[in-house]
Design a protein around this motif. Structure first.
Motif, PDB file in Angstrom:
ATOM      1  N   LYS A   1      19.945  72.244  26.598  1.00 55.80           N
ATOM      2  CA  LYS A   1      21.071  71.815  27.447  1.00 55.80           C
ATOM      3  C   LYS A   1      22.306  71.486  26.613  1.00 55.80           C
ATOM      4  O   LYS A   1      23.426  71.704  27.055  1.00 55.80           O
ATOM      5  N   ASN A   2      22.086  70.924  25.412  1.00 53.37           N
ATOM      6  CA  ASN A   2      23.175  70.651  24.468  1.00 53.37           C
ATOM      7  C   ASN A   2      24.361  69.940  25.124  1.00 53.37           C
ATOM      8  O   ASN A   2      25.498  70.415  25.092  1.00 53.37           O
ATOM      9  N   CYS A   3      24.080  68.795  25.734  1.00 51.92           N
ATOM     10  CA  CYS A   3      25.142  68.013  26.371  1.00 51.92           C
ATOM     11  C   CYS A   3      25.013  66.558  25.927  1.00 51.92           C
ATOM     12  O   CYS A   3      24.000  66.160  25.345  1.00 51.92           O
ATOM     13  N   ASP A   4      26.044  65.767  26.184  1.00 51.10           N
ATOM     14  CA  ASP A   4      26.050  64.364  25.752  1.00 51.10           C
ATOM     15  C   ASP A   4      24.881  63.588  26.340  1.00 51.10           C
ATOM     16  O   ASP A   4      24.275  62.757  25.652  1.00 51.10           O
ATOM     17  N   GLU A   5      24.567  63.848  27.595  1.00 56.85           N
ATOM     18  CA  GLU A   5      23.471  63.127  28.255  1.00 56.85           C
ATOM     19  C   GLU A   5      22.131  63.417  27.574  1.00 56.85           C
ATOM     20  O   GLU A   5      21.327  62.505  27.354  1.00 56.85           O
ATOM     21  N   SER A   6      21.912  64.678  27.205  1.00 59.69           N
ATOM     22  CA  SER A   6      20.673  65.054  26.515  1.00 59.69           C
ATOM     23  C   SER A   6      20.596  64.411  25.144  1.00 59.69           C
ATOM     24  O   SER A   6      19.540  63.915  24.722  1.00 59.69           O
ATOM     25  N   ASN A   7      21.717  64.398  24.421  1.00 56.92           N
ATOM     26  CA  ASN A   7      21.730  63.787  23.092  1.00 56.92           C
ATOM     27  C   ASN A   7      21.489  62.287  23.161  1.00 56.92           C
ATOM     28  O   ASN A   7      20.808  61.723  22.287  1.00 56.92           O
ATOM     29  N   GLU A   8      22.021  61.640  24.181  1.00 61.51           N
ATOM     30  CA  GLU A   8      21.793  60.206  24.354  1.00 61.51           C
ATOM     31  C   GLU A   8      20.314  59.922  24.635  1.00 61.51           C
ATOM     32  O   GLU A   8      19.754  58.953  24.140  1.00 61.51           O
ATOM     33  N   LYS A   9      19.702  60.793  25.444  1.00 59.72           N
ATOM     34  CA  LYS A   9      18.272  60.648  25.745  1.00 59.72           C
ATOM     35  C   LYS A   9      17.442  60.815  24.471  1.00 59.72           C
ATOM     36  O   LYS A   9      16.518  60.032  24.207  1.00 59.72           O
ATOM     37  N   LEU A  10      17.779  61.813  23.671  1.00 60.40           N
ATOM     38  CA  LEU A  10      17.063  62.039  22.423  1.00 60.40           C
ATOM     39  C   LEU A  10      17.224  60.862  21.465  1.00 60.40           C
ATOM     40  O   LEU A  10      16.271  60.460  20.791  1.00 60.40           O
ATOM     41  N   LYS A  11      18.415  60.312  21.411  1.00 60.54           N
ATOM     42  CA  LYS A  11      18.647  59.154  20.545  1.00 60.54           C
ATOM     43  C   LYS A  11      17.809  57.964  21.002  1.00 60.54           C
ATOM     44  O   LYS A  11      17.204  57.259  20.192  1.00 60.54           O
TER      45      LYS A  11
ATOM     46  N   PHE B   1      17.739  63.537  14.304  1.00 59.55           N
ATOM     47  CA  PHE B   1      16.728  62.795  15.059  1.00 59.55           C
ATOM     48  C   PHE B   1      15.896  61.898  14.139  1.00 59.55           C
ATOM     49  O   PHE B   1      15.667  60.722  14.440  1.00 59.55           O
ATOM     50  N   PHE B   2      15.455  62.453  13.011  1.00 64.50           N
ATOM     51  CA  PHE B   2      14.608  61.677  12.103  1.00 64.50           C
ATOM     52  C   PHE B   2      15.397  60.544  11.454  1.00 64.50           C
ATOM     53  O   PHE B   2      14.841  59.463  11.197  1.00 64.50           O
ATOM     54  N   ASP B   3      16.671  60.766  11.169  1.00 67.10           N
ATOM     55  CA  ASP B   3      17.504  59.702  10.599  1.00 67.10           C
ATOM     56  C   ASP B   3      17.606  58.515  11.550  1.00 67.10           C
ATOM     57  O   ASP B   3      17.508  57.352  11.134  1.00 67.10           O
ATOM     58  N   GLU B   4      17.786  58.791  12.848  1.00 66.43           N
ATOM     59  CA  GLU B   4      17.841  57.726  13.857  1.00 66.43           C
ATOM     60  C   GLU B   4      16.496  57.013  13.951  1.00 66.43           C
ATOM     61  O   GLU B   4      16.422  55.789  14.092  1.00 66.43           O
ATOM     62  N   PHE B   5      15.428  57.796  13.877  1.00 61.17           N
ATOM     63  CA  PHE B   5      14.074  57.235  13.885  1.00 61.17           C
ATOM     64  C   PHE B   5      13.892  56.250  12.727  1.00 61.17           C
ATOM     65  O   PHE B   5      13.390  55.137  12.909  1.00 61.17           O
ATOM     66  N   LEU B   6      14.319  56.648  11.526  1.00 59.63           N
ATOM     67  CA  LEU B   6      14.142  55.805  10.346  1.00 59.63           C
ATOM     68  C   LEU B   6      14.928  54.497  10.441  1.00 59.63           C
ATOM     69  O   LEU B   6      14.455  53.451   9.999  1.00 59.63           O
ATOM     70  N   ILE B   7      16.127  54.558  11.003  1.00 59.96           N
ATOM     71  CA  ILE B   7      16.928  53.340  11.173  1.00 59.96           C
ATOM     72  C   ILE B   7      16.157  52.325  12.012  1.00 59.96           C
ATOM     73  O   ILE B   7      16.081  51.139  11.675  1.00 59.96           O
TER      74      ILE B   7
END
Length: 225
Positions: A101-111, A189-195
């Motif tokens: 989907k590559n949209c802001d909403e999808s990226n926020e969900k992934l984060k 994704f992994f960088d956010e996970f590590l934080i």
């Protein structure tokens, strides 16, 4: 218990069936006999592996981590019967779906998912549980409602209890490799996970230092071939 078994998955160590266990959907994990081993040794090692899997799951549950319920441990049958987590999908499948989907909403969900994963894995390691096969295919997102979800850890077949920073670091490295190989289009994704992971427990900076050592060794092996 119903005799209707549906083959759900097969791997090198055994087969997984979806079954009906006294009216409840369940998963039966049955380990193969290793014919190249002495029969008594194979029986003992299989028993130890099943016991370790059940122990890790119960320890996770006691720590407040979402895992399938253990319905039956059957050493003679070389199997463990677990709750089937319905209304769920793997994080691997969800990442694939959202990245298309590559949209802001999808990226926020992934984060949001990456942060929650960091918290869950941090809690698991804080309780000295080593998963042994930490990939996005072994983490489920279960939808409780349209707006509520939980992450479930599954497939503890290679798990064990140990306080070693090295073993926890290897767990993290396996997860990073899984993300890199299957989901290279979300390299953040992994960088956010590590934080998120590093904020759980007072020893995580030490684990993170060890992780960098494991990562460096892994990259060196890859370079050398």
């Amino acid at each position: 218990m119903s005799n209707t078994n549906i083959l759900y998955k097969q791997g090198a160590e055994g087969r997984i069936f979806k079954i009906n266990y006294f009216g409840k959907p369940a998963i039966s994990k049955e380990r193969f006999k290793k014919k190249y081993r002495n029969e008594e040794l194979d029986k003992r090692l299989t028993k130890e592996r099943i016991r370790a899997e059940a122990k890790s799951i119960l320890r996770c549950k006691n720590a407040g981590i979402c895992v399938p319920a253990v319905y039956l441990v059957d050493f003679e049958g070389r199997r463990i019967i677990l709750e089937y987590i319905d209304n769920s999908e793997t994080i691997s499948d969800l990442i694939d779906k959202l990245t298309t989907k590559n949209c802001d909403e999808s990226n926020e969900k992934l984060k949001e998912i990456s942060i929650k994963m960091g918290d869950v894995i941090g809690k698991m390691h804080y309780n000295n549980i080593i998963h042994g096969d930490l990939t996005t295919s072994n983490i489920l997102i279960k939808y409780e409602s349209d707006s509520t979800w939980n992450l479930y850890l599954i497939d503890f077949g290679l798990s064990y209890i140990k306080s070693s920073d090295e073993d926890k670091a290897v767990d993290l490295y396996v997860l990073e490799r899984a993300l890199t190989s299957k989901h290279s289009n979300v390299n953040w994704f992994f960088d956010e996970f590590l934080i998120s992971y590093r904020q759980y427990g007072e020893n995580n900076e030490r684990i993170f230092k060890k992780f960098n050592e494991v990562r460096a060794r892994g990259r060196k092996r890859t370079t050398i071939g």
